[in-house]
Design an enzyme around this catalytic site. Sequence first.
Site, PDB file in Angstrom:
ATOM      1  N   TYR A 244      50.394  43.625  30.113  1.00 51.35           N
ATOM      2  CA  TYR A 244      49.376  44.032  29.373  1.00 51.35           C
ATOM      3  C   TYR A 244      49.934  45.179  29.086  1.00 51.35           C
ATOM      4  O   TYR A 244      48.304  45.456  27.894  1.00 51.35           O
ATOM      5  CB  TYR A 244      48.176  44.639  30.615  1.00 51.35           C
ATOM      6  CG  TYR A 244      47.269  43.675  31.425  1.00 51.35           C
ATOM      7  CD1 TYR A 244      48.011  42.673  32.193  1.00 51.35           C
ATOM      8  CD2 TYR A 244      45.808  44.058  31.528  1.00 51.35           C
ATOM      9  CE1 TYR A 244      47.103  41.851  32.436  1.00 51.35           C
ATOM     10  CE2 TYR A 244      45.528  43.123  32.037  1.00 51.35           C
ATOM     11  CZ  TYR A 244      45.866  42.434  32.541  1.00 51.35           C
ATOM     12  OH  TYR A 244      45.126  41.664  33.162  1.00 51.35           O
TER      13      TYR A 244
ATOM     14  N   LYS B 131      56.361  37.031  42.413  1.00 47.70           N
ATOM     15  CA  LYS B 131      57.345  36.037  41.222  1.00 47.70           C
ATOM     16  C   LYS B 131      58.255  35.801  41.242  1.00 47.70           C
ATOM     17  O   LYS B 131      58.728  34.969  39.986  1.00 47.70           O
ATOM     18  CB  LYS B 131      55.981  35.650  40.648  1.00 47.70           C
ATOM     19  CG  LYS B 131      56.220  33.835  40.254  1.00 47.70           C
ATOM     20  CD  LYS B 131      55.007  33.327  41.242  1.00 47.70           C
ATOM     21  CE  LYS B 131      55.798  31.391  40.982  1.00 47.70           C
ATOM     22  NZ  LYS B 131      54.929  30.772  41.752  1.00 47.70           N
TER      23      LYS B 131
ATOM     24  N   ASP C 176      51.929  33.360  45.097  1.00 44.99           N
ATOM     25  CA  ASP C 176      50.217  32.080  44.790  1.00 44.99           C
ATOM     26  C   ASP C 176      50.623  31.626  46.447  1.00 44.99           C
ATOM     27  O   ASP C 176      49.282  31.335  46.931  1.00 44.99           O
ATOM     28  CB  ASP C 176      51.677  31.130  44.193  1.00 44.99           C
ATOM     29  CG  ASP C 176      53.131  30.818  44.558  1.00 44.99           C
ATOM     30  OD1 ASP C 176      53.136  31.450  44.824  1.00 44.99           O
ATOM     31  OD2 ASP C 176      53.871  29.505  44.641  1.00 44.99           O
TER      32      ASP C 176
ATOM     33  N   ASP D 288      45.406  42.034  39.034  1.00 39.32           N
ATOM     34  CA  ASP D 288      44.326  42.012  38.039  1.00 39.32           C
ATOM     35  C   ASP D 288      43.548  40.383  38.656  1.00 39.32           C
ATOM     36  O   ASP D 288      42.090  40.872  39.784  1.00 39.32           O
ATOM     37  CB  ASP D 288      44.141  41.565  36.511  1.00 39.32           C
ATOM     38  CG  ASP D 288      42.862  41.242  35.574  1.00 39.32           C
ATOM     39  OD1 ASP D 288      41.831  41.513  36.341  1.00 39.32           O
ATOM     40  OD2 ASP D 288      43.237  41.090  34.471  1.00 39.32           O
TER      41      ASP D 288
END
Length: 337
Positions: free
Chosen positions: A122, A174, A208, A232
């Site tokens: 972002y 991740k 995930d 988000d």
Amino acid sequence: MKTRVTLIPGDGIGPSIADATVRILAAADAPIEWDRQVAGMAGVSRWHDPMPDCTIDSIKQTRLALKGPLETPVGEGYRSVNVALRKTFDLYSNVRPTRTITPGRYENIDIVLIRENTEGLYIGIEHYVKIADDPKAAAESLAVITRFGSERIMRYAFEYAVSHGRRKVTLAHKANILKYSQGLFLESGKHIAQEYAGRIEFEERIVDAMAMHLVIKPEQFDVIVTTNMFGDILSDLIAGLVGGLGLAPGGNIGTTAAIFEAVHGTAPDIAGKGVANPGALILAACMMLEHMGDRERGARIRTALEETIRERKTVTRDLGGSATTDQFTDAIISRLA
Ligand code: NAI
């Protein structure tokens, strides 16, 4: 003495849910003096600027704002004012609590997601790559993770857990694929977790798998901390577990200012119809009261809202009723008396 708070009603349904929230805080005798300002499309209409200087100056003075949703043009036009406000005031921590109000598919969800709010994908550094005569042959976006940013959000999450009587912090990442950026976030998180060993439990999950576990057994999660974009996405997923965005508040918190808001957007499809659910902004105002040290008043308003929803008689249509924004607000106020 009254505390001055900047009020940005926002676009679309923003002004009507902001009015409802102001009425509720007044009914609860909250000692607040509002400084009304504009931003987003309302800023463009009034000052030809989505983030007018007077709005920024107001927040610099009050250091506290309650904000309705702001419209962001998709793909073109000005960049998100929400993101710009977070950057301007270094509001590094985005706190989104989600709790079951009426048991539905899940009975007992009580999760607080803490999202790093200033780094990652972002930061807004992106460009097209021209190849041959195609000016948009490729696009590149840069994700930046720093040790400083990762450590401070981790510390915030642990301090939140301690001060709110929470038992566990789960870090979502991740790092198996993004070994450098996500790897640094994970490494920093583990480092800070050591300071709280024995007091707050710590675990890490790959994002995930985490998404799946959130759907299968959300009750196992307590405080979740993660990077900007994962936060988000996961926070909307978590809001969906308890019935959607209509009741999802958020706080953007830094060291010099804090801005509280509803997580949902301007709801253009229902704007002007008087049927918007003001619940998320009311809950955001409760978070703000808590931040101001007025936990008791925040809890009282939250209870009035929850009881009104559980009774199911006077709720807006997104909650299964047929009440208008005003009728729903009045029903909450009648429980505050
Ligand atoms: P949205 O959240 O505005 O609407 C999604 C769906 O949820 C719509 O069907 C809407 O009617 C419903 N909804 C949302 N809030 C509701 C409420 N309080 N009561 C009843 N129903 C509600 O998301 P969308 O359509 O993707 O975005 C619309 C605009 O909002 C865009 O310009 C977007 O950039 C902006 N936005 C602003 C945010 C902010 O300022 N924090 C956050 C998300 C979107």
